[in-house]
Design an enzyme around this catalytic site. Structure first.
Site, mmCIF file in Angstrom:
data_model
loop_
_atom_site.group_PDB
_atom_site.id
_atom_site.type_symbol
_atom_site.label_atom_id
_atom_site.label_comp_id
_atom_site.label_asym_id
_atom_site.label_seq_id
_atom_site.Cartn_x
_atom_site.Cartn_y
_atom_site.Cartn_z
ATOM 1 C CG HIS A 72 12.047 36.092 5.110
ATOM 2 N ND1 HIS A 72 13.297 35.549 5.300
ATOM 3 C CD2 HIS A 72 12.025 37.240 5.870
ATOM 4 C CE1 HIS A 72 13.995 36.331 6.130
ATOM 5 N NE2 HIS A 72 13.247 37.356 6.477
ATOM 6 C CG ASP B 8 16.815 41.752 5.363
ATOM 7 O OD1 ASP B 8 15.988 42.660 5.174
ATOM 8 O OD2 ASP B 8 16.771 40.980 6.345
ATOM 9 C CG HIS C 232 15.863 38.957 9.298
ATOM 10 N ND1 HIS C 232 15.479 40.273 9.140
ATOM 11 C CD2 HIS C 232 15.788 38.680 10.623
ATOM 12 C CE1 HIS C 232 15.175 40.778 10.337
ATOM 13 N NE2 HIS C 232 15.357 39.838 11.253
ATOM 14 C CG ASP D 125 16.906 43.926 8.433
ATOM 15 O OD1 ASP D 125 17.830 43.899 7.615
ATOM 16 O OD2 ASP D 125 15.879 43.211 8.338
HETATM 17 ZN ZN ZN Z 1 15.254 41.502 7.497
#
Ligand code: ZN
Length: 374
Positions: free
Chosen positions: A144, A181, A183, A269
């Protein structure tokens, strides 16, 4: 029987010393909120490293030593102001990366440089042919992080900085970054938005984090149409949706792109036990994804593939998901079964559902149209 490969492996005890403090998971404590741990704690990573050792797998991997990335390497992606801010706070009691969700303690700047350095070392080992492929179990994560701010537990952009280093040291030109991931891989997408030589592909839970963006319609800047592919899967997606996304979107797009190297942002995740998401990818699902990605690398770039660890917040399940991926990429089977397997292996959430298929089909058509393959 799978061929045994030389797999490089990076881990350093200091990764567990990055201090993310006390929160109620992701919520600052106070008022009605009782203090608890930050979800991004050392646990899932150090227990993964522990299982790699206890299982005996470590004896069959090639240890690759992480060293601190230099400031010059960081500045190829990050602004000098951001690096100075990180360094100054880290020299005192710590602070936040910039978005209020990226806490760090004293000394974290150097630990984050060691995480970047771990990803660089793994990539260099693969490019030098000292190993066939590699897994960098680093912390803090990086996918991120943006040039001028940390975000979502990420301080430095581990994968993009390793990519820029590979461009300079090994003449690598074209790279595919694949992010599984849960996200959105907004960091690499933003950094390489208008770079026609880097294809970023993110498979993530739709509108989870960041809450905006990560849509199929984001396809790259004016100089790089088709260089960004998003596959925003609906909450509840499992192994079937992920494998379909890899087979129908990721693999053909990467084949058409013809990279010199594949870099993976590896997050666990999407596990059904993760506190921050709502997907159902089992350790067997992660194993299948990794197997396909290694096969893909063999087809398109001489097997050159490097995994860099990102998220995954179930301290009890991540070790078994991670072990499955390391077994898949090394071809070495420890014989250890995931004890959580029976809880999820027969879940009706695992097969591909029509509403998940719709998104994959949309991403498939967009990618085909923009890259001109069929
Ligand atoms: Zn993540």
């Amino acid at each position: 029987m799978t061929a045994v490969r030389r797999t490089g492996y990076v881990y350093h005890e200091q990764y567990a010393w990055h201090d993310t403090g006390t929160q109620a998971g992701i919520i600052p404590p106070g008022g009605p909120v009782q203090p608890y741990r930050t979800f991004e704690s050392p646990e899932s990573k150090s227990r993964f490293a522990g299982l790699v050792e206890v299982s005996g797998l470590l004896d069959n991997l090639t240890r690759v030593r992480a060293t601190h990335a230099t400031e010059e390497q960081l500045l190829r992606i990050h602004s000098a102001e951001y690096i100075e801010r990180l360094k100054a706070s880290s020299a005192l009691q710590g602070g936040d990366g910039g978005d209020g969700s990226t806490p760090f303690g004293a000394g974290s700047y150097d630990i984050a440089r060691l995480a970047v350095g771990g990803t660089i070392a793994a990539t260099t080992a693969v490019l030098d042919r000292r190993v066939d492929n590699a897994y960098a179990l680093v912390r803090p994560p990086g996918h991120h992080a943006l040039p001028d701010t940390g975000m979502g537990y990420c301080l430095l952009a581990n994968v993009p900085i390793a990519l820029e280093n590979a461009r300079r040291t090994h003449g690598v030109e074209r790279v595919v970054i694949i992010d599984y991931d849960v996200h959105h891989g907004n960091g690499a997408q933003s950094i390489y938005w208008d770079d026609p030589n880097v294809l970023t592909i993110s498979i993530h839970q739709e509108r989870l984090f960041p809450v905006t963006g990560g849509d199929t319609t984001e396809t790259g800047g004016p100089s790089a149409p088709g260089s960004c592919i998003n596959i925003p899967l609906p909450a509840g997606s499992g192994n079937g949706a992920y494998i379909a996304a890899v087979e129908r979107v990721v693999a053909p797009a990467a084949r058409s792109f013809r990279p010199d190297l594949i870099l993976i942002s590896s997050g666990f995740d999407p596990s059904p036990l993760d506190p921050l998401a709502a997907m159902t990818v089992t350790s067997g699902g992660f194993r299948d994804i990794a197997t396909r990605l290694v096969e893909l690398a063999t087809q398109v770039c001489g097997g050159r593939i490097v995994f860099s660890h990102e998220g995954g917040y179930s301290p009890v399940h991540v070790p078994f998901c991670g072990l499955a991926v390391l077994e898949a990429i090394s071809g070495y089977n420890t014989g250890i079964e995931d004890p959580f397997g029976p809880s999820f292996d027969y879940s009706p959430a695992l097969p591909l559902k029509p509403w998940q298929d719709e998104i994959i089909t949309e991403a498939e058509h967009l990618a085909q149209m923009l890259s001109g393959y069929n």
